[in-house]
Design an enzyme around this catalytic site. Structure first.
Site: not given
Ligand code: PEP
Length: 253
Positions: A9, A11, A95, A97, A167, A173, A212
């Site tokens: 992703n 973003k 997601h 976000e 997630e 992040g 992460s």
């Molecule tokens: C994500 O954006 O779905 C995500 C898991 O980000 P990160 O790997 O940076 O935590």
């Protein structure tokens, strides 16, 4: 047998040349076909460019979001049919976000899930709890509620052509990662919940972990029986790191 899937992703990152370079670097190192499915989720405006570069390769293309509506007076939105036309096979839905920064409710998420499937896209439904919800012991209840919103609006059969991504919001992040045991517990509960409605759909359902995931922690997460791959944010922006995670997933195939 579920083939592992690793989706990057991107973003709101990159530029036209930088993202072309990133996808070319990914293409140069993808694991042998059949060992691990690899997918990238660029920003909307780069989808056509990236689709062209992916032509004839095994790397799949997904969008990061989709409109709930098929067409009409919805300024700024992009429909599922438009994404399919550009070569997307999948789209992220819900997601964290989108949920937290853009106010997308469970109902909106369910609407987008249905809109995606109606246009032939496979939704990757993201679910996960915040830190305060985890600390309050509500992890499972939150994930159940987010899943139920989609199941109630469609049916368990919709999950036969969908992917789920667990997630934990506190791990996205932040550099914090769920332990393999914490992630496995939620993945297994998701699969059991689906199995209560349809065992075969549950058995085939791909459930990704996101939060992460990095080359250094991917192998132990991916070794868990109900973790079928990863949704990768930060580490997907560095081809070498993303490919190392794909290689770890391919090693579990
Ligand atoms: C994500 O954006 O779905 C995500 C898991 O980000 P990160 O790997 O940076 O935590």
């Amino acid at each position: 047998m579920r083939t592992p899937l690793v989706a990057g992703n991107w973003k709101l990152n990159g530029s036209r040349p930088a993202n072309a370079q990133l996808v070319d670097a990914v293409l140069a190192g993808v694991p042998a076909a059949g060992k691990c499915r690899v997918m990238v989720c660029p920003p909307y405006v780069y989808l056509a460019d990236i689709a062209q570069r992916l032509q004839g390769t095994s790397v799949e293309l997904a969008a990061q979001d989709v409109a709930e509506q098929p067409d009409g007076a919805f300024t700024g939105e992009v429909s599922a049919a438009m994404l399919a036309e550009l070569g997307c096979t999948h789209t992220l839905i819900g997601h964290s976000e989108r949920r937290t920064l853009f106010g997308e409710t469970d109902n909106v998420t369910a609407g987008k899930f249905i809109a995606a499937q109606e246009a032939g896209l496979i939704p990757i439904l993201c679910v996960g709890e915040t830190l305060s919800e985890r600390e309050a012991g509500q992890t499972q209840a939150v994930v159940d509620r987010q899943l139920a919103a989609v199941l109630d609006a469609s049916s368990v059969h919709a999950l036969a052509t969908a992917v789920v991504a667990y997630e934990p919001v506190w791990a996205i992040g932040t550099g914090l990662t769920a332990t393999p045991e914490q992630a496995q517990a939620v993945h297994s509960a998701i699969r059991s919940r689906v199995a209560a409605a349809d065992a075969k759909i549950a058995e085939n359902l791909i459930i990704l972990y996101g939060g992460s995931m990095k080359p250094g922690n991917a192998a132990e997460l991916l070794a868990m029986p109900d973790i079928d791959g990863g949704l990768i944010g930060g580490a997907s922006l560095v081809a070498e790191d993303f490919l190392a995670i794909c290689a770890a997933a391919a090693g579990t195939a």
